[in-house]
Motif scaffolding. Structure first.
Motif, PDB file in Angstrom:
ATOM      1  N   ALA A  95       0.834  -1.206   0.000  1.00  0.00           N
ATOM      2  CA  ALA A  95       0.000   0.000   0.000  1.00  0.00           C
ATOM      3  C   ALA A  95       0.864   1.250   0.000  1.00  0.00           C
ATOM      4  O   ALA A  95       1.865   1.332   0.715  1.00  0.00           O
ATOM      5  N   SER A  96       0.480   2.220  -0.818  1.00  0.00           N
ATOM      6  CA  SER A  96       1.141   3.525  -0.787  1.00  0.00           C
ATOM      7  C   SER A  96       0.267   4.474   0.027  1.00  0.00           C
ATOM      8  O   SER A  96      -0.960   4.439  -0.075  1.00  0.00           O
ATOM      9  N   VAL A  97       0.918   5.303   0.829  1.00  0.00           N
ATOM     10  CA  VAL A  97       0.202   6.186   1.750  1.00  0.00           C
ATOM     11  C   VAL A  97       0.681   7.616   1.550  1.00  0.00           C
ATOM     12  O   VAL A  97       1.884   7.870   1.416  1.00  0.00           O
ATOM     13  N   THR A 134      -4.526   9.486   2.250  1.00  0.00           N
ATOM     14  CA  THR A 134      -4.965   8.615   1.167  1.00  0.00           C
ATOM     15  C   THR A 134      -4.149   7.333   1.214  1.00  0.00           C
ATOM     16  O   THR A 134      -2.932   7.378   1.352  1.00  0.00           O
ATOM     17  N   VAL A 135      -4.838   6.196   1.108  1.00  0.00           N
ATOM     18  CA  VAL A 135      -4.188   4.883   1.046  1.00  0.00           C
ATOM     19  C   VAL A 135      -4.585   4.242  -0.275  1.00  0.00           C
ATOM     20  O   VAL A 135      -5.780   4.174  -0.609  1.00  0.00           O
ATOM     21  N   SER A 136      -3.585   3.766  -1.043  1.00  0.00           N
ATOM     22  CA  SER A 136      -3.850   3.175  -2.358  1.00  0.00           C
ATOM     23  C   SER A 136      -3.193   1.808  -2.464  1.00  0.00           C
ATOM     24  O   SER A 136      -2.049   1.624  -2.032  1.00  0.00           O
ATOM     25  N   MET A 137      -3.931   0.851  -3.057  1.00  0.00           N
ATOM     26  CA  MET A 137      -3.387  -0.494  -3.254  1.00  0.00           C
ATOM     27  C   MET A 137      -4.241  -1.259  -4.251  1.00  0.00           C
ATOM     28  O   MET A 137      -5.479  -1.214  -4.184  1.00  0.00           O
ATOM     29  N   ASN A 138      -3.586  -1.936  -5.193  1.00  0.00           N
ATOM     30  CA  ASN A 138      -4.251  -2.809  -6.165  1.00  0.00           C
ATOM     31  C   ASN A 138      -5.397  -2.119  -6.907  1.00  0.00           C
ATOM     32  O   ASN A 138      -6.466  -2.692  -7.092  1.00  0.00           O
ATOM     33  N   GLY A 139      -5.178  -0.883  -7.311  1.00  0.00           N
ATOM     34  CA  GLY A 139      -6.183  -0.143  -8.069  1.00  0.00           C
ATOM     35  C   GLY A 139      -7.199   0.593  -7.217  1.00  0.00           C
ATOM     36  O   GLY A 139      -7.962   1.407  -7.734  1.00  0.00           O
ATOM     37  N   ILE A 185     -16.796  23.391  10.307  1.00  0.00           N
ATOM     38  CA  ILE A 185     -16.174  22.068  10.283  1.00  0.00           C
ATOM     39  C   ILE A 185     -16.642  21.309   9.051  1.00  0.00           C
ATOM     40  O   ILE A 185     -17.835  21.236   8.764  1.00  0.00           O
ATOM     41  N   SER A 186     -15.680  20.739   8.319  1.00  0.00           N
ATOM     42  CA  SER A 186     -16.034  19.933   7.154  1.00  0.00           C
ATOM     43  C   SER A 186     -15.174  18.674   7.120  1.00  0.00           C
ATOM     44  O   SER A 186     -14.060  18.659   7.625  1.00  0.00           O
ATOM     45  N   TRP A 187     -15.747  17.640   6.541  1.00  0.00           N
ATOM     46  CA  TRP A 187     -14.982  16.418   6.327  1.00  0.00           C
ATOM     47  C   TRP A 187     -15.511  15.706   5.092  1.00  0.00           C
ATOM     48  O   TRP A 187     -16.648  15.898   4.682  1.00  0.00           O
ATOM     49  N   ARG A 188     -14.619  14.937   4.476  1.00  0.00           N
ATOM     50  CA  ARG A 188     -14.986  14.215   3.273  1.00  0.00           C
ATOM     51  C   ARG A 188     -14.275  12.870   3.238  1.00  0.00           C
ATOM     52  O   ARG A 188     -13.217  12.705   3.839  1.00  0.00           O
ATOM     53  N   ALA A 189     -14.874  11.928   2.535  1.00  0.00           N
ATOM     54  CA  ALA A 189     -14.271  10.618   2.325  1.00  0.00           C
ATOM     55  C   ALA A 189     -14.583  10.185   0.904  1.00  0.00           C
ATOM     56  O   ALA A 189     -15.673  10.448   0.395  1.00  0.00           O
TER      57      ALA A 189
END
Length: 193
Positions: free
Chosen positions: A59-61, A88-93, A120-124
């Motif tokens: 995983a790339s972070v 952000t965490v990325s792995m296998n597409g 206050i704001s947040w996103r996913a």
């Protein structure tokens, strides 16, 4: 603004913005823009941030954090502070990311009941890349204090897709669903889109 070199995946950034009205007054002999006497005006802005890029196994972070503070220009306004966290965490597409931000605005007067307003704001978001396709979905929420006991709120859901057509050309399609809610349940201040 100064950015350090990256060491072991870590980079720092520092920034300073002086009082705009003071500088213009000193340079041109009069205030061309910026108003020290206006409520809500800020100066002497200090910012610090850090980011890290690295790997955990496959995983790339990427992660970052930032803080900013500004002095109020009048005795009747509050100082302003803002801080942000993101990763952000990325792995296998697959990529999963999120952000949280707290902006303590200086909108309220020092003598008012609600002296400091939180914004206050947040996103996913989650995306998947396969071949020429990129698919994604996201959620966003923002809540802003209006009084000491009530706040307005907006939420957004979104989905989208993009296809690489080759030679630097891509086509995409997305849909977002918005929902605004007013602190006093006033119909004129609420909406869906």
């Amino acid at each position: 603004t100064y950015f350090t070199p990256r060491f072991s995946g870590v980079q720092l950034g520092l920034s300073y913005t002086p009082d705009q009205a003071e500088n213009l007054g000193a340079t041109f002999g009069t205030e061309i823009t910026g108003d020290d006497a206006a409520a809500g005006e800020v100066g002497e802005i200090m910012e610090i941030g850090a980011n890290w890029n690295g790997n955990f196994g496959d995983a790339s972070v990427r992660a970052s954090a930032g803080y900013a503070t500004a002095d109020a220009e009048t005795a009747l306004s509050n100082d302003r502070d803002k801080w942000t966290l993101a990763a952000t965490v990325s792995m296998n597409g697959w990529s999963l990311g999120g952000q949280y931000q707290n902006d303590e605005t200086n909108g309220g007067a020092v003598t008012a009941t609600n002296t400091q307003r939180d914004d206050i704001s947040w996103r996913a978001g989650l995306s998947y890349s396969t071949g020429a396709w990129l698919l994604g979905a996201e959620y966003f929420n923002r809540e802003v204090d209006i009084t000491a006991t009530a706040s307005d709120e907006a939420t957004v859901w979104g989905v989208g897709a993009k296809r690489n057509l080759g030679a630097g050309v891509s086509a995409g399609l997305g849909v977002h669903i918005w929902d605004w809610k007013d602190d006093a349940n006033a119909l004129a201040g609420e909406n869906d889109a």
